[in-house]
Design a protein around this motif. Structure first.
Motif, PDB file in Angstrom:
ATOM      1  N   ILE A 198       0.838  -1.205   0.000  1.00  0.00           N
ATOM      2  CA  ILE A 198       0.000   0.000   0.000  1.00  0.00           C
ATOM      3  C   ILE A 198       0.869   1.250   0.000  1.00  0.00           C
ATOM      4  N   LEU A 199       1.875   1.272   0.855  1.00  0.00           N
ATOM      5  CA  LEU A 199       2.773   2.429   0.909  1.00  0.00           C
ATOM      6  C   LEU A 199       3.405   2.695  -0.450  1.00  0.00           C
ATOM      7  N   GLU A 200       3.984   1.677  -1.043  1.00  0.00           N
ATOM      8  CA  GLU A 200       4.698   1.840  -2.309  1.00  0.00           C
ATOM      9  C   GLU A 200       3.779   2.337  -3.418  1.00  0.00           C
ATOM     10  N   GLU A 201       2.578   1.779  -3.491  1.00  0.00           N
ATOM     11  CA  GLU A 201       1.672   2.187  -4.570  1.00  0.00           C
ATOM     12  C   GLU A 201       1.075   3.566  -4.339  1.00  0.00           C
ATOM     13  N   ALA A 202       1.178   4.068  -3.105  1.00  0.00           N
ATOM     14  CA  ALA A 202       0.684   5.420  -2.804  1.00  0.00           C
ATOM     15  C   ALA A 202       1.824   6.442  -2.804  1.00  0.00           C
TER      16      ALA A 202
END
Length: 144
Positions: A77-81
């Motif tokens: 989630i962090l990476e894609e955001a």
């Protein structure tokens, strides 16, 4: 201002699908707020390390594999955001069995957060909405 002008919702293509009407994360300014993240895997109804009876009751669970899975989902989630693991500033963890599972969680947390140490709160709760033993609620600072 309308909500969509001040914040942006983000959904991961790798994290498990939300179990309700909410995004994986919402960015407001330079802060990224993650919805509760569990150990399920995208496209699967089963939970890593969980054995259920025919009525859906938990027979046994491998808490360590759930921890690894939930940390991986947070990372997705962090990476894609647009954020990184090191950008986490606050982590709230919900455990369904503090007595038996906290020592495992604490050990794995120390491994995953050896170089970056966000604030942390850990609470025991009665149950979670799916047959899981851990859920994380996170806040990160997004640079740029």
């Amino acid at each position: 201002m309308a909500p969509d002008e001040t914040s942006t919702a983000h959904n991961s293509s790798r994290a498990p699908e939300p179990v309700g009407l909410y995004p994986h994360a919402r960015r407001a300014g330079n802060l990224l707020f993650l919805s509760g993240v569990g150990p399920r895997q995208r496209g699967q109804k089963t939970v890593p390390g969980v054995e259920l009876d025919e009525d859906g009751n938990i027979l046994s669970y491998d808490f360590e594999s759930q921890c690894h899975a939930v940390f991986q989902n947070v990372r997705y989630i962090l990476e894609e955001a647009g954020a990184r693991w090191e950008d986490l500033v606050d982590v709230t963890v919900f455990l369904t069995n503090m007595k038996d599972d906290f020592h495992v969680y604490n050990r794995l947390y120390a491994e995953y957060f050896a170089s970056s140490q966000p604030c942390r709160t850990t609470v025991e709760i009665n149950c979670l909405p799916t047959p899981i033993a851990i859920e994380l609620k996170c806040v990160a600072v997004v640079k740029g």
